[in-house]
Design a protein around this motif. Structure first.
Motif, short mmCIF file in Angstrom:
data_model
loop_
_atom_site.label_atom_id
_atom_site.label_comp_id
_atom_site.label_asym_id
_atom_site.label_seq_id
_atom_site.Cartn_x
_atom_site.Cartn_y
_atom_site.Cartn_z
N GLY A 115 0.80 -1.22 0.00
CA GLY A 115 0.00 0.00 0.00
C GLY A 115 0.83 1.26 0.00
O GLY A 115 0.69 2.11 0.87
N SER A 116 1.70 1.38 -0.98
CA SER A 116 2.52 2.59 -1.11
C SER A 116 1.61 3.78 -1.36
O SER A 116 0.44 3.61 -1.74
CB SER A 116 3.51 2.43 -2.26
N PRO A 117 2.11 4.99 -1.18
CA PRO A 117 1.27 6.17 -1.45
C PRO A 117 0.68 6.18 -2.87
O PRO A 117 -0.48 6.55 -3.05
CB PRO A 117 2.23 7.34 -1.24
N VAL A 118 1.43 5.73 -3.86
CA VAL A 118 0.92 5.68 -5.23
C VAL A 118 -0.22 4.67 -5.34
O VAL A 118 -1.24 4.93 -5.98
CB VAL A 118 2.05 5.34 -6.23
N GLU A 119 -0.07 3.52 -4.69
CA GLU A 119 -1.12 2.50 -4.72
C GLU A 119 -2.39 2.99 -4.04
O GLU A 119 -3.51 2.73 -4.50
CB GLU A 119 -0.64 1.21 -4.05
N VAL A 120 -2.23 3.70 -2.94
CA VAL A 120 -3.38 4.24 -2.22
C VAL A 120 -4.10 5.28 -3.08
O VAL A 120 -5.33 5.25 -3.22
CB VAL A 120 -2.96 4.84 -0.86
N LEU A 121 -3.35 6.19 -3.67
CA LEU A 121 -3.96 7.21 -4.54
C LEU A 121 -4.69 6.57 -5.71
O LEU A 121 -5.80 6.99 -6.06
CB LEU A 121 -2.90 8.18 -5.04
N LEU B 175 -9.04 1.23 2.80
CA LEU B 175 -7.88 0.40 2.45
C LEU B 175 -7.23 -0.14 3.71
O LEU B 175 -7.27 0.50 4.76
CB LEU B 175 -6.84 1.23 1.69
N GLU B 176 -6.62 -1.29 3.57
CA GLU B 176 -5.78 -1.84 4.62
C GLU B 176 -4.38 -1.94 4.04
O GLU B 176 -4.16 -2.64 3.05
CB GLU B 176 -6.27 -3.23 5.03
N VAL B 177 -3.45 -1.18 4.61
CA VAL B 177 -2.09 -1.14 4.09
C VAL B 177 -1.07 -1.25 5.23
O VAL B 177 -1.36 -0.88 6.36
CB VAL B 177 -1.83 0.15 3.28
N THR B 178 0.11 -1.73 4.88
CA THR B 178 1.18 -1.85 5.88
C THR B 178 2.27 -0.81 5.68
O THR B 178 3.15 -0.68 6.52
CB THR B 178 1.81 -3.25 5.82
N PHE B 179 2.22 -0.07 4.58
CA PHE B 179 3.30 0.87 4.25
C PHE B 179 3.63 1.85 5.38
O PHE B 179 4.81 2.03 5.70
CB PHE B 179 2.96 1.62 2.96
N PRO B 180 2.65 2.52 6.00
CA PRO B 180 3.02 3.48 7.06
C PRO B 180 3.78 2.84 8.22
O PRO B 180 4.75 3.40 8.72
CB PRO B 180 1.67 4.03 7.52
N THR B 181 3.36 1.65 8.63
CA THR B 181 4.03 0.96 9.72
C THR B 181 5.43 0.54 9.32
O THR B 181 6.39 0.69 10.09
CB THR B 181 3.21 -0.28 10.15
N GLU B 182 5.56 0.02 8.09
CA GLU B 182 6.88 -0.39 7.61
C GLU B 182 7.82 0.80 7.48
O GLU B 182 9.00 0.71 7.84
CB GLU B 182 6.74 -1.10 6.26
#
Length: 104
Positions: free
Chosen positions: A75-81, A91-98
């Motif tokens: 769930g990178s910022p580009v994927e989220v956008l 969305l459920e993403v791990t990018f911010p935690t990583e």
């Protein structure tokens, strides 16, 4: 009669990269008394272009009045956008935690 129940579940939308299968799943799920839709099977190995084809087809085939949920592997910022632009509501993403764990 299932319409008498107060459903609080998400209907799953699957079909890999096959847009016609995804649209068929959307049609079937839209006829169910659900609270929203879970768009599964994305966020692993497909490229952004392939994901865009699927998200465009799925989000345009689902009713606007119900939310769409997309779990992504990273769930990178580009994927989220991209997901938001196509109509995904949650969305459920791990990018911010990583990123925080890596100190970036």
């Amino acid at each position: 009669d299932l319409s008498s129940f107060d459903w609080h579940v998400l209907a799953g939308i699957q079909g890999c990269g096959d847009v016609s299968l995804r649209v068929k799943a959307c049609q079937a799920a839209s006829a169910m008394p659900v609270s929203g839709f879970w768009i599964g099977g994305l966020g692993y190995t497909e490229d952004l272009h392939s994901r865009a084809r699927v998200l465009e087809a799925v989000c345009s085939a689902l009713p606007l009045r119900l939310p769409r949920f997309l779990p992504l592997n990273s769930g990178s910022p580009v994927e989220v956008l991209q997901a938001v632009l196509f109509g995904v509501d949650m969305l459920e993403v791990t990018f911010p935690t990583e990123a925080a764990a890596a100190g970036t």
